[in-house]
Design a protein around this motif. Sequence first.
Motif, PDB file in Angstrom:
ATOM      1  N   LYS A 181      18.365  72.783  48.820  1.00 38.73           N
ATOM      2  CA  LYS A 181      16.912  72.899  48.837  1.00 38.73           C
ATOM      3  C   LYS A 181      16.451  74.041  49.728  1.00 38.73           C
ATOM      4  CE  LYS A 181      12.679  70.344  49.884  1.00 38.73           C
ATOM      5  NZ  LYS A 181      12.102  69.096  50.438  1.00 38.73           N
ATOM      6  N   ASP A 197      19.260  67.926  48.732  1.00 40.00           N
ATOM      7  CA  ASP A 197      18.676  66.717  48.160  1.00 40.00           C
ATOM      8  C   ASP A 197      19.775  65.716  47.834  1.00 40.00           C
ATOM      9  OD1 ASP A 197      16.080  67.674  48.270  1.00 40.00           O
ATOM     10  OD2 ASP A 197      16.226  68.644  46.315  1.00 40.00           O
ATOM     11  N   ASP A 474      12.742  72.413  40.227  1.00 37.43           N
ATOM     12  CA  ASP A 474      13.707  71.959  41.222  1.00 37.43           C
ATOM     13  C   ASP A 474      14.914  72.886  41.327  1.00 37.43           C
ATOM     14  OD1 ASP A 474      14.645  71.400  38.713  1.00 37.43           O
ATOM     15  OD2 ASP A 474      15.486  69.436  39.216  1.00 37.43           O
TER      16      ASP A 474
END
Length: 508
Positions: A181, A197, A474
Motif C-alpha cells: 500500500k 494490506d 487498489d
Amino acid sequence: MKRSYWRGREKRGWSNRKHSYRPRRYRGPNHNNCTERPEQEEPQTPVNAGPSSSGDPSSSSLTQNSVVPELPGFYYDSEKNRYFRLLPGHNNYNPLTKESIQYKAMECKRLRLLEEEEKQKKKTTRAGLNSSMLLQKRQLGLLSSTSYCRLVHELKVNCMQRRKIEIHSPDSSVAGTNNFKIIVADVACERIFTVNDVEHGGCKYGIINLSGLGKESLTVEMYDNLYFTNRKYVFLCLKVNSVCWASLTHPDSHVLLCLMGIAETPGCASLLPASLFSSTNPGDRPGMLCSFKISTAWSCAWCLNPQADNCFSTGLTRRVLVTNVVTGHRQTFGTSSDVLAQQFATQTPVLYNGCRSGEIFSIDVRQRNRKGQSWKAIRLFHDSAVTSVRLLEAEHYLMAADMAGKIKLWDLRTAKCVKQYKGHHNEYAILPLHVNEEEGLLTAVGQDCYTRIWSLQDAHLLRTIPSPHPSSKDAIPSVVFSSRLGGSRGVPGLLMAVKQDLYHFSYN
C-alpha cells in the motif's frame, strides 16, 4: 378537392420526414457524407470508406485529432470508425457500458506502452540531447557541473529498464503474500518502510533492507514484526493514512504512523522503533511503542529543527495538533478545513499545511495559540484539495499537488506560482510528490496508475511509466526514487511497489 388533397399530401410528407431520421455516422475528413442507422452488432466495412477506414496509424491519428461529435446514447469507436449504441449500465447483463469502454481503452494503451518499453523504442525527450553531446559541451566549458549532472540524469531516467526484485524474509509467510500500500524510504535510502494490506481489512508493517540491490540477483531482505502480525493487536484493525520517518534517539530511529479510527476503536499516532523490525534482540520488542490517542488524523510530519526538538505534527479535521514526544505537551491550531498534507521546514520550526479547501498555510510552532487564524504566516491557494506539499532544499520554494491533477511550484517570498508541471492525473486520491533536487527530478504517481517524471528546472515531462499491473483503485503504485538506493554506495533508479510485487527501474 385540391385544397384537401394538398393538405393530405403535406401530412403524409411530414410523417415520412419524422420517421426517416437516422443518427448520422461520423466519418473522417476524407469521407463522403452518408447516413446509416447505428447498430450494436459488428458493422460491415463501407465500400466508399476511403483510406481512413484502413488500419494504418495515419488514418487513426486523423480520426483522433478531428473533433468527433457526441450523440446522446451512442459512443464513437475510433478503430471501427462508426457509432455504437450505449445501453444503461444498471444491470449485469449489459456488456457495453461507458465504464467498460474507457477501461478497455486504458488497458490497450497500457499494454502498448509496456510493449514499447520491452522493445526499448524509447526516444530522447529533448531534441539533440545525447551523452556524446553533453560530454563535448562539458569539456568545452559550456555546461556547469550541476547542469551536466542534471542532464545526465534526464538521459538515464529515459532509458531505465524494469526488473522484478525477489523479496527474501526469515518468515516465509511474509514476502509476496499481501499487497503493498505504501513504501517510504529513510533519508539515506538504506531502508524502506512498507505498509501492506491484509485479508481482513487491516494493515501490517515491515522494513526492507536495500543493500542487496547492488548485486546481480536483485534480492532484498524484508523483516516483518511478529509482535504485530501473529497476535490480535489493535493496529491491525486501523487504516494507515500517513507515514514518515522520525529521528527520536538517532537519525531515522522510529517510524511515525498516522492511523484512522474505525467504529469504537479510536485513531492514534504511533511511534514504532525501527529496531522492532530487526532480526536482533527479539526479546525487547514489546514496551518500546509510543502511542498518542488522536482522532481523525489525515497526515503527519516530524520536525528536525532543534528549536522544536522531539516534536511531531498531525493534521486533523479542522485543526493541527503539535505534540512533544518527551514531555507530552500539545499545541492546537484551529483551521477551517481538514489538513491533508504536512511538512516541517528544517532551517526554522515552521510547519506547512495543505487543506481540503485548497489553502496552504504555514505555522511557526514557537508561538502560542492565538484566537482566530492570525498565526498563519504564509497563505497560498489552490482550486482543489491539496494532497501533498514538499519544500525544496533552500526552503524558498514549495511544491504542491491537488485533486485536480495540478502540480505547482510556489515562490514563498512572493507567494506566487512560478511553474506548473502538467500531465498529472488525480480526482480524489491523496497522492504524494517525490522531489529529488540533487538529480533535478520530480516524480509523482497518478490516479491512472502511471508514474510520471518531470524536470524540476523547466517542468518538462521526461517519461511516463505504465504500471506492470492492470489499472484499478487498489493497484496504484507506490514509488521511491534516488540516485543511491541502498546507501552511499547504492545504485540509482526507481523502486515501484504495486500489488504483491516490487520492481527496480535501473539506469543500466
